[in-house]
Write a protein that holds these residues in place. Structure first.
Motif, PDB file in Angstrom:
ATOM      1  N   PHE A  27       0.841  -1.193   0.000  1.00  0.00           N
ATOM      2  CA  PHE A  27       0.000   0.000   0.000  1.00  0.00           C
ATOM      3  C   PHE A  27       0.881   1.251   0.000  1.00  0.00           C
ATOM      4  CE2 PHE A  27      -2.380   3.270   2.409  1.00  0.00           C
ATOM      5  CZ  PHE A  27      -3.458   3.399   1.562  1.00  0.00           C
ATOM      6  N   MET A  28       0.527   2.241  -0.829  1.00  0.00           N
ATOM      7  CA  MET A  28       1.304   3.478  -0.912  1.00  0.00           C
ATOM      8  C   MET A  28       0.366   4.675  -0.785  1.00  0.00           C
ATOM      9  SD  MET A  28       3.750   4.956  -3.984  1.00  0.00           S
ATOM     10  CE  MET A  28       2.473   4.756  -5.199  1.00  0.00           C
ATOM     11  N   PRO A  29       0.306   5.294   0.412  1.00  0.00           N
ATOM     12  CA  PRO A  29      -0.526   6.497   0.556  1.00  0.00           C
ATOM     13  C   PRO A  29       0.165   7.691  -0.085  1.00  0.00           C
ATOM     14  CG  PRO A  29       0.603   6.018   2.620  1.00  0.00           C
ATOM     15  CD  PRO A  29       0.930   4.889   1.664  1.00  0.00           C
ATOM     16  N   ALA A  30      -0.600   8.677  -0.506  1.00  0.00           N
ATOM     17  CA  ALA A  30      -0.049   9.876  -1.133  1.00  0.00           C
ATOM     18  C   ALA A  30       0.901  10.598  -0.181  1.00  0.00           C
ATOM     19  CB  ALA A  30      -1.172  10.802  -1.572  1.00  0.00           C
ATOM     20  N   THR A  31       0.682  10.469   1.115  1.00  0.00           N
ATOM     21  CA  THR A  31       1.545  11.142   2.095  1.00  0.00           C
ATOM     22  C   THR A  31       2.946  10.556   2.129  1.00  0.00           C
ATOM     23  OG1 THR A  31       0.719   9.670   3.826  1.00  0.00           O
ATOM     24  CG2 THR A  31      -0.379  11.806   3.583  1.00  0.00           C
ATOM     25  N   SER A  32       3.153   9.397   1.527  1.00  0.00           N
ATOM     26  CA  SER A  32       4.487   8.784   1.508  1.00  0.00           C
ATOM     27  C   SER A  32       5.351   9.291   0.359  1.00  0.00           C
ATOM     28  CB  SER A  32       4.359   7.258   1.432  1.00  0.00           C
ATOM     29  OG  SER A  32       3.862   6.873   0.165  1.00  0.00           O
ATOM     30  N   LEU A  33       4.746  10.061  -0.556  1.00  0.00           N
ATOM     31  CA  LEU A  33       5.487  10.586  -1.704  1.00  0.00           C
ATOM     32  C   LEU A  33       6.372  11.755  -1.282  1.00  0.00           C
ATOM     33  CD1 LEU A  33       2.634  10.559  -4.375  1.00  0.00           C
ATOM     34  CD2 LEU A  33       4.534   8.954  -4.159  1.00  0.00           C
ATOM     35  N   PRO A  34       7.447  12.012  -2.027  1.00  0.00           N
ATOM     36  CA  PRO A  34       8.308  13.155  -1.709  1.00  0.00           C
ATOM     37  C   PRO A  34       7.531  14.471  -1.783  1.00  0.00           C
ATOM     38  CG  PRO A  34       9.349  11.737  -3.355  1.00  0.00           C
ATOM     39  CD  PRO A  34       7.954  11.245  -3.168  1.00  0.00           C
ATOM     40  N   ALA A  35       7.990  15.467  -1.049  1.00  0.00           N
ATOM     41  CA  ALA A  35       7.346  16.780  -1.039  1.00  0.00           C
ATOM     42  C   ALA A  35       7.263  17.331  -2.465  1.00  0.00           C
ATOM     43  CB  ALA A  35       8.133  17.743  -0.156  1.00  0.00           C
ATOM     44  N   GLY A  36       6.096  17.855  -2.812  1.00  0.00           N
ATOM     45  CA  GLY A  36       5.891  18.443  -4.130  1.00  0.00           C
ATOM     46  C   GLY A  36       5.421  17.466  -5.190  1.00  0.00           C
ATOM     47  N   ILE A  37       5.502  16.177  -4.921  1.00  0.00           N
ATOM     48  CA  ILE A  37       5.041  15.158  -5.879  1.00  0.00           C
ATOM     49  C   ILE A  37       3.613  14.784  -5.508  1.00  0.00           C
ATOM     50  CG2 ILE A  37       5.433  12.858  -6.832  1.00  0.00           C
ATOM     51  CD1 ILE A  37       7.692  14.752  -7.499  1.00  0.00           C
ATOM     52  N   ASP A  52       4.474  -2.010   8.955  1.00  0.00           N
ATOM     53  CA  ASP A  52       3.267  -2.835   9.021  1.00  0.00           C
ATOM     54  C   ASP A  52       2.084  -1.934   9.312  1.00  0.00           C
ATOM     55  OD1 ASP A  52       4.325  -5.357   8.493  1.00  0.00           O
ATOM     56  OD2 ASP A  52       5.033  -5.564  10.552  1.00  0.00           O
ATOM     57  N   GLY A  53       1.200  -1.796   8.325  1.00  0.00           N
ATOM     58  CA  GLY A  53       0.003  -0.994   8.493  1.00  0.00           C
ATOM     59  C   GLY A  53      -1.124  -1.839   9.052  1.00  0.00           C
ATOM     60  N   ARG A  54      -2.286  -1.216   9.235  1.00  0.00           N
ATOM     61  CA  ARG A  54      -3.443  -1.945   9.769  1.00  0.00           C
ATOM     62  C   ARG A  54      -3.859  -3.104   8.880  1.00  0.00           C
ATOM     63  NH1 ARG A  54      -8.032   2.060  10.223  1.00  0.00           N
ATOM     64  NH2 ARG A  54      -6.897   3.031   8.533  1.00  0.00           N
ATOM     65  N   ARG A  55      -3.670  -2.945   7.572  1.00  0.00           N
ATOM     66  CA  ARG A  55      -4.130  -3.977   6.629  1.00  0.00           C
ATOM     67  C   ARG A  55      -2.987  -4.659   5.900  1.00  0.00           C
ATOM     68  NH1 ARG A  55      -9.404  -1.226   3.823  1.00  0.00           N
ATOM     69  NH2 ARG A  55     -10.622  -1.067   5.719  1.00  0.00           N
ATOM     70  N   PRO A  57       1.429  -4.607   4.645  1.00  0.00           N
ATOM     71  CA  PRO A  57       2.605  -3.773   4.418  1.00  0.00           C
ATOM     72  C   PRO A  57       2.236  -2.423   3.796  1.00  0.00           C
ATOM     73  CG  PRO A  57       2.593  -5.655   2.917  1.00  0.00           C
ATOM     74  CD  PRO A  57       1.445  -5.824   3.842  1.00  0.00           C
ATOM     75  N   GLN A  58       2.928  -1.378   4.280  1.00  0.00           N
ATOM     76  CA  GLN A  58       2.659  -0.029   3.800  1.00  0.00           C
ATOM     77  C   GLN A  58       3.988   0.665   3.519  1.00  0.00           C
ATOM     78  OE1 GLN A  58      -0.212   2.188   6.074  1.00  0.00           O
ATOM     79  NE2 GLN A  58       0.767   4.129   5.587  1.00  0.00           N
ATOM     80  N   ALA A  59       4.049   1.356   2.392  1.00  0.00           N
ATOM     81  CA  ALA A  59       5.252   2.089   2.006  1.00  0.00           C
ATOM     82  C   ALA A  59       5.271   3.456   2.662  1.00  0.00           C
ATOM     83  CB  ALA A  59       5.302   2.240   0.492  1.00  0.00           C
ATOM     84  N   MET A  60       6.455   3.858   3.088  1.00  0.00           N
ATOM     85  CA  MET A  60       6.672   5.200   3.630  1.00  0.00           C
ATOM     86  C   MET A  60       7.950   5.739   3.005  1.00  0.00           C
ATOM     87  SD  MET A  60       4.054   5.609   5.513  1.00  0.00           S
ATOM     88  CE  MET A  60       4.425   7.191   6.186  1.00  0.00           C
ATOM     89  N   ASN A  61       8.120   7.053   2.991  1.00  0.00           N
ATOM     90  CA  ASN A  61       9.331   7.692   2.464  1.00  0.00           C
ATOM     91  C   ASN A  61       9.687   7.166   1.070  1.00  0.00           C
ATOM     92  OD1 ASN A  61       9.627   9.120   4.905  1.00  0.00           O
ATOM     93  ND2 ASN A  61      10.613   7.334   5.817  1.00  0.00           N
ATOM     94  N   VAL A  62       8.722   7.204   0.170  1.00  0.00           N
ATOM     95  CA  VAL A  62       8.920   6.703  -1.190  1.00  0.00           C
ATOM     96  C   VAL A  62       9.897   7.609  -1.938  1.00  0.00           C
ATOM     97  CG1 VAL A  62       7.783   6.251  -3.401  1.00  0.00           C
ATOM     98  CG2 VAL A  62       6.642   5.627  -1.267  1.00  0.00           C
ATOM     99  N   GLN A  63      10.877   6.999  -2.585  1.00  0.00           N
ATOM    100  CA  GLN A  63      11.856   7.715  -3.411  1.00  0.00           C
ATOM    101  C   GLN A  63      11.646   7.279  -4.859  1.00  0.00           C
ATOM    102  OE1 GLN A  63      14.957   9.332  -2.095  1.00  0.00           O
ATOM    103  NE2 GLN A  63      13.959   9.398  -0.110  1.00  0.00           N
ATOM    104  N   LEU A  64      11.429   8.231  -5.747  1.00  0.00           N
ATOM    105  CA  LEU A  64      11.285   7.920  -7.169  1.00  0.00           C
ATOM    106  C   LEU A  64      12.668   7.739  -7.768  1.00  0.00           C
ATOM    107  CD1 LEU A  64       8.546  10.524  -8.096  1.00  0.00           C
ATOM    108  CD2 LEU A  64       8.250   8.086  -7.731  1.00  0.00           C
ATOM    109  N   LEU A  65      12.870   6.630  -8.459  1.00  0.00           N
ATOM    110  CA  LEU A  65      14.135   6.359  -9.120  1.00  0.00           C
ATOM    111  C   LEU A  65      14.039   6.777 -10.573  1.00  0.00           C
ATOM    112  CD1 LEU A  65      14.777   2.796  -7.678  1.00  0.00           C
ATOM    113  CD2 LEU A  65      15.609   4.971  -6.804  1.00  0.00           C
ATOM    114  N   ALA A  66      15.143   7.133 -11.158  1.00  0.00           N
ATOM    115  CA  ALA A  66      15.154   7.516 -12.570  1.00  0.00           C
ATOM    116  C   ALA A  66      14.786   6.308 -13.411  1.00  0.00           C
ATOM    117  CB  ALA A  66      16.519   8.037 -12.976  1.00  0.00           C
ATOM    118  N   ALA A  67      13.880   6.514 -14.317  1.00  0.00           N
ATOM    119  CA  ALA A  67      13.481   5.436 -15.207  1.00  0.00           C
ATOM    120  C   ALA A  67      14.586   5.167 -16.218  1.00  0.00           C
ATOM    121  CB  ALA A  67      12.188   5.806 -15.930  1.00  0.00           C
ATOM    122  N   LYS A  68      14.707   3.922 -16.624  1.00  0.00           N
ATOM    123  CA  LYS A  68      15.673   3.574 -17.657  1.00  0.00           C
ATOM    124  C   LYS A  68      15.244   4.220 -18.967  1.00  0.00           C
ATOM    125  CE  LYS A  68      16.703  -0.822 -15.507  1.00  0.00           C
ATOM    126  NZ  LYS A  68      16.559  -2.251 -15.583  1.00  0.00           N
TER     127      LYS A  68
END
Length: 129
Positions: A27-37, A52-55, A57-68
């Motif tokens: 699960f990836m909430p919008a609040t886990s995205l970098p500032a401005g994204i 571990d979220g209520r339901r 695994p949950q992602a936090m502090n998501v970092q966008l990697l450069a696409a190939k």
């Protein structure tokens, strides 16, 4: 840090899911995205912290990697060349339309040529950034 690809994300709903390297959804909430994204594209490579979220695994502090870099995007025709191809496709479609108006389909050879050109044009337009 775990990594994966964005399976889908809906900015209006404020969440999405990452498919991790093991094929499991995170699960990836919008609040886990970098500032401005505010939005991320499907298939975007990411790294994230996992909690571990209520339901589950949950992602936090998501970092966008450069696409190939896209080989297809790098090798597709220049816009001026593509304009000529599209104009030729329009002529082929117009001829097929005229035959259909006379209650007959184009010949097998004409149909195959038209389908091949349409697929090639569609592939050149359907390149993910």
């Amino acid at each position: 840090m775990p990594s994966g690809r964005v399976r889908w994300f809906n900015a209006n709903k404020g969440y999405g899911f990452i498919e991790n390297e093991h094929g499991k959804d995170v699960f990836m909430p919008a609040t886990s995205l970098p500032a401005g994204i505010k939005n991320v594209r499907q298939g975007a490579p990411v790294e994230y912290s996992l909690i571990d979220g209520r339901r589950g695994p949950q992602a936090m502090n998501v970092q966008l990697l450069a696409a190939k870099p896209s080989l297809v995007k790098a090798t597709r025709p220049k816009p001026d060349d593509m304009a000529a191809i599209v104009e030729d496709l329009i002529k082929l479609l117009d001829a097929a339309g005229n035959q259909l108006r006379h209650h007959r389909y184009p010949s097998t050879a004409e149909s195959a040529k038209l389908a091949k050109v349409m697929r090639a044009v569609a592939d050149n337009f359907d390149v993910q950034d």
